[in-house]
Write a protein that holds these residues in place. Structure first.
Motif, PDB file in Angstrom:
ATOM      1  N   LEU A   4       0.855  -0.918   0.024  1.00 37.01           N
ATOM      2  CA  LEU A   4      -0.129   0.027  -0.365  1.00 37.01           C
ATOM      3  C   LEU A   4       1.078   0.883   0.089  1.00 37.01           C
ATOM      4  N   THR A   5       0.217   2.785   0.410  1.00 39.81           N
ATOM      5  CA  THR A   5       0.368   3.769   0.220  1.00 39.81           C
ATOM      6  C   THR A   5       1.253   4.426   1.141  1.00 39.81           C
ATOM      7  N   ALA A   6       1.858   5.486   1.563  1.00 38.63           N
ATOM      8  CA  ALA A   6       1.655   5.687   3.004  1.00 38.63           C
ATOM      9  C   ALA A   6       0.602   6.439   3.594  1.00 38.63           C
ATOM     10  N   LYS A   7      -0.125   7.231   2.420  1.00 35.99           N
ATOM     11  CA  LYS A   7      -1.605   7.676   2.377  1.00 35.99           C
ATOM     12  C   LYS A   7      -2.563   5.891   3.022  1.00 35.99           C
ATOM     13  N   ASP A   8      -2.097   5.566   2.403  1.00 35.85           N
ATOM     14  CA  ASP A   8      -2.929   3.682   3.773  1.00 35.85           C
ATOM     15  C   ASP A   8      -2.634   3.907   4.811  1.00 35.85           C
ATOM     16  N   TYR A   9      -1.004   3.943   4.906  1.00 35.04           N
ATOM     17  CA  TYR A   9      -0.878   3.656   6.208  1.00 35.04           C
ATOM     18  C   TYR A   9      -0.333   4.814   6.871  1.00 35.04           C
ATOM     19  N   ALA A  10      -1.409   5.491   7.371  1.00 38.01           N
ATOM     20  CA  ALA A  10      -1.482   6.827   8.007  1.00 38.01           C
ATOM     21  C   ALA A  10      -3.321   6.848   8.287  1.00 38.01           C
TER      22      ALA A  10
END
Length: 525
Positions: free
Chosen positions: A96-102
């Motif tokens: 996933l992306t950093a946005k997803d993890y955030a």
């Protein structure tokens, strides 16, 4: 089907349960990853140490910790160590992306994050977002300098004396898995300590019948509910050995493990099996030790199953499970495989087909919505009461899948609720058309969606990936399907593409193809 297996005790901790089961196997290999081997004795010691380390870092019972790691023995130790301490690991997709993890850090209110070194830069971007509570960072197998205040996984385990763990209840929250779904934000699916035990008993032992001398290998990763059962819950409950692989499960990567580690049981997904069969590097039968294979994620086309069995001499046990039910609840069985179907209910689970008005369908050969009753159902979706109430309906869980039951009691997949098409007023299963297309010798993969024609009527459209070096025309494929299915089911439109959009677990993302069609419609108008 009534349960014949007694429930685990009320006070139950799955990590402690595994250590007790394998107390007599301290010298036996439990895990084989890219860095080496870990015995059952070493595994138990590291689990107790990591459990104590989490407590020493200030984490408390039921605190959540984000688990973002590539498949390795460190993943297994981190997951079981958290369970042992009563801390709740939130297992997330590594692609996933950093946005997803955030989003997941904030949604779960994780107090800490455990991350593989290779994934650290992406997680650091997510942590810099600031809208979360994670104050503690633990890095596994990092190659450079650690961020300020971060802890080295291996050093933490080595320096912390083993702990006794938490006296957990079997029904208390133990871990989360995020259910991706096709639309909307990911949903935190909350599972209990006992749910792991139930899937091991009912499917790992009851259907797959894993043995102590098995070596298992799963293409599906540990963060996925299917992979968690395949490569942790089931084999460790049987005292078997597990091959873990950090890299993506390409045909070449799988073949390397088939030949070098010689697993006896392999778990994959239909697209993976199809890709391996199409590879010129497919190893001959005498170079592998496979006795049984498993498939889930999407329904397995008959042609792929039959060709795999012809080549390797072992069956693929196709089944369906879900994040919400934790693992497979409807499945074929060794020695009773009917390719093209998903088999029958796993003992311990009951299934129903219901019509559009919610009435149970008692007859055969009618498409209905699939509902499941069983002891491994999740508690809820975190912070989503409306969706929880829609999915978890008393003792029953709504799967979101449509199925057909034949007179012999075998269930055949008919698509997702949001994938089903009505053509000329009759339901058409995209999967049925796809399964027919892949029987064509030139076709590697296919995905079918609905597309409105010039009159605004829904017709089937197929996106097709051809095998390397093969050719086919739209008319040829249309005629091929017409020859095998009812005429109204053939794809009115065929588009040839280099690849299909898929999830990390190999599921074709038809919703992305629908979005593409909608964008084209908007542009053209």
């Amino acid at each position: 089907m009534p349960l014949e297996t007694a429930a685990p005790p009320a006070r139950f901790n799955f990590a402690r349960h595994l250590m007790q089961l394998n107390a007599g196997r301290t010298g036996k290999v439990a895990l084989i990853d890219d860095a080496g081997k870990l015995s059952y004795g070493q595994l138990a010691d590291q689990v107790r140490r990591f459990s104590a380390a989490l407590v020493a870092l200030g984490l408390r019972r039921e605190d959540r910790v984000l688990l973002l790691m590539h498949d390795s023995s460190d993943w297994v130790v981190s997951f079981l160590g958290a369970l042992h301490a009563g801390v709740v690991p939130v297992c997330v997709n590594t692609l996933l992306t950093a946005k997803d993890y955030a989003y997941m850090l904030a949604d779960s209110r994780s107090q800490a994050a455990i991350v593989s070194g290779a994934l650290l830069p992406t997680l650091q971007t997510a942590l810099a977002d600031g809208g979360h509570e994670a104050k503690t960072l633990i890095v596994s197998r990092g190659t450079g300098a650690l961020p300020a205040g971060a802890h080295d996984w291996a050093a933490l385990v080595a320096a912390t004396p083993p702990g006794d763990g938490a006296d957990t209840h079997g029904d208390e929250p133990a871990f989360w898995l995020y259910s991706s779904g096709s639309t909307g934000a990911p949903k935190g699916t909350v599972h209990t300590q006992a749910n792991l035990w139930w899937t091991a008993e009912l499917y790992g032992k009851g259907v797959l019948a894993l043995q102590e001398n098995d070596i298992v290998f799963s293409a599906a990763k540990l963060f996925f509910a299917y992979g968690l059962g395949n490569a942790l819950t089931f084999p460790l409950s049987a005292g078997a050995s597990v091959v873990l692989m950090a890299e993506r499960a390409t045909p070449q990567a799988c073949f390397k493990r088939f030949v070098e580690q010689r697993p006896t049981v392999f778990y994959g997904a239909p697209t993976g099996y199809g890709g391996m069969l199409a590879s010129p590097e497919l190893p001959p039968r005498d170079q592998v030790a496979l006795r049984l294979c498993s498939s889930a994620g999407e329904a397995l086309p008959r042609d792929i199953g039959e060709r795999w069995t012809t080549h390797f001499g072992c069956e693929i046990i196709d089944g369906i499970g879900s994040t919400e039910m934790l693992h497979v609840f409807l499945s074929n069985r060794p020695g009773d495989v009917r390719y093209g179907t998903t088999g029958k209910p796993v003992p311990g689970y009951a299934v129903e087909l219901r019509d559009e008005d919610g009435r149970v369908i008692d007859g055969h050969n009618q498409i209905g919505d699939l509902y499941i009753q069983g002891p491994s159902a999740a508690l809820l979706y975190w912070n989503n009461r409306a969706k929880s109430r829609d999915t978890f309906q008393g003792a029953w869980t709504k799967s979101g899948d449509k199925y057909v039951r034949d007179p012999d009691g075998y269930y055949t997949y008919a698509g997702r609720n949001d994938d089903m098409l009505k053509v000329s007023g009759i339901y058409v299963s995209p999967f049925e058309v796809e399964a027919t297309l892949v029987q064509h010798p030139a076709v590697l993969e296919a995905a079918v969606i609905g597309k409105n024609d010039d009159e605004g009527l829904t017709k089937t459209k197929a996106y097709v990936v051809l095998k390397p070096g093969q050719q086919a025309t739209e008319a040829e494929l249309q005629a091929f399907v017409k020859d095998k299915l009812a005429p109204y089911k053939y794809p009115r439109f065929v588009e040839f593409v280099a690849e299909l959009p898929k999830t990390a677990t190999g599921k074709i993302q038809r919703f992305k193809l629908r979005e593409l069609e909608n964008q084209r419609l908007f542009v053209n108008h």
